[in-house]
Design an enzyme around this catalytic site. Structure first.
Site, PDB file in Angstrom:
ATOM      1  N   CYS A  40      27.880  13.272 -13.186  1.00  0.00           N
ATOM      2  CA  CYS A  40      27.152  13.794 -13.805  1.00  0.00           C
ATOM      3  C   CYS A  40      27.343  15.070 -13.712  1.00  0.00           C
ATOM      4  CB  CYS A  40      26.032  13.429 -13.527  1.00  0.00           C
ATOM      5  SG  CYS A  40      24.134  13.750 -13.774  1.00  0.00           S
ATOM      6  N   CYS A  43      23.057  16.173 -12.862  1.00  0.00           N
ATOM      7  CA  CYS A  43      22.531  16.120 -11.683  1.00  0.00           C
ATOM      8  C   CYS A  43      23.297  17.147 -10.932  1.00  0.00           C
ATOM      9  CB  CYS A  43      23.861  14.698 -10.844  1.00  0.00           C
ATOM     10  SG  CYS A  43      23.163  13.477 -12.022  1.00  0.00           S
TER      11      CYS A  43
END
Length: 304
Positions: A40, A43
């Site tokens: 991700c 993230c």
């Protein structure tokens, strides 16, 4: 192999891990719960922000816990995670806020400040504040009684416990002013970071230093009194007299002279008398009963 609760051994392990690492800490702390994954990109961008804020707020009782949605799929499913990063604030085992919209340090801190103000979070900061608050009250009382040297000692001791506590720094500076050590007070204020200087307690200390500096050459009020008595309309002399009276801790007489100017001409010298009165209020303390009474009087004059 499923358990009687319908959980596999792996799921049960996930639950136990989550309870130990997230739920138990959340019983007394505020847990920032970050659902993420290695793949991700957003993230990875958010992680440094979360880590920095959690570190900055550690003394406030905030901790950061992370859940890898690929490794802890059952926990992620229980929270119905649809996309990542997803970030919650957890307290006493339950989500209390969705922090997903806070993608900057400033916005995250703003949200945490609001949450922390509403929850009984245990923190080192709160414990320390409870310990020093009575000492601050003692120092303020001693300073109000005119014992600058003893007040300086008390506020100095508080600063050893909490070096950045604004009320302690303010009291220390104002004690220096009370002792006539204006240059030392100025030097101390000059070392305070710009952001910290906006604190009301520090602003109060700055007003005390400014006032003392202005009045340093006018401590003898005799000539000024004579000048005002000879010409009651001399607002400049009356303002100087009020400033000198403030420096001599005669706030009642100072306020009377300032109110006189305001009653005669509210806007004289761009409202200089009103500004000086507000400075006096700040030095005395905005929560003081005397200040509250004078502020009502000022409002009656300005808006009555």
């Amino acid at each position: 192999m499923a358990t009687q609760l319908g959980l596999t051994e792996d799921q049960k392990a996930e639950v136990e891990k989550f309870r130990a690492e997230v739920v138990e800490p959340s019983m007394s702390k505020l847990v920032i719960l970050d659902f993420w994954a290695e793949w991700c990109g957003p993230c990875k961008q958010l992680t440094p922000i979360l880590e920095k804020v959690a570190a900055d707020y550690a003394d406030k009782g905030v901790v950061l816990k992370k859940v890898n949605v690929d490794e802890d799929k059952f926990i992620a499913s229980q929270f119905q995670i649809q996309s990542i990063p997803t970030v919650y604030a957890m307290f006493q085992g339950k989500p209390v806020a969705d922090l997903g919209q806070a993608r900057t340090e400033g916005s995250l801190k703003q949200m945490l400040d609001q949450i922390l103000s509403q929850l009984p979070i245990e923190s080192d900061e709160k414990q320390q504040q409870a310990e020093i608050e009575p000492l601050i009250e003692m120092g303020e009382q001693v300073l109000a009684d005119g014992d600058g040297e003893r007040a300086l000692s008390i506020f100095g001791q508080i600063m050893e416990m909490a070096p950045t506590e604004p009320k302690a720094v303010s009291g220390f500076v104002r004690a220096l002013v009370a002792m006539g050590k204006i240059d030392e007070a100025k030097e101390m204020l000059a070392q305070i970071p710009e952001e910290a200087a906006k604190n009301p307690a520090i602003a109060r200390a700055q007003s005390a230093v400014d006032l003392a500096s202005e009045a340093s050459e006018a401590e003898d009020t005799g000539p000024l009194r004579a000048k005002v008595e000879a010409n009651p309309g001399d607002h400049e002399a009356r303002l100087e007299l009020a400033t000198a009276l403030m420096a001599n801790d005669d706030r009642d007489a100072a306020a009377e002279h300032l109110f006189h100017i305001i009653e005669v001409d509210k806007e004289w010298n761009e409202g200089a008398a009103r500004q000086k009165l507000l400075q006096l209020f700040e030095v005395v303390g905005l929560e003081d009963e005397w200040v509250a009474a004078q502020r009502r009087r000022l409002s009656a004059i300005l808006f009555g």
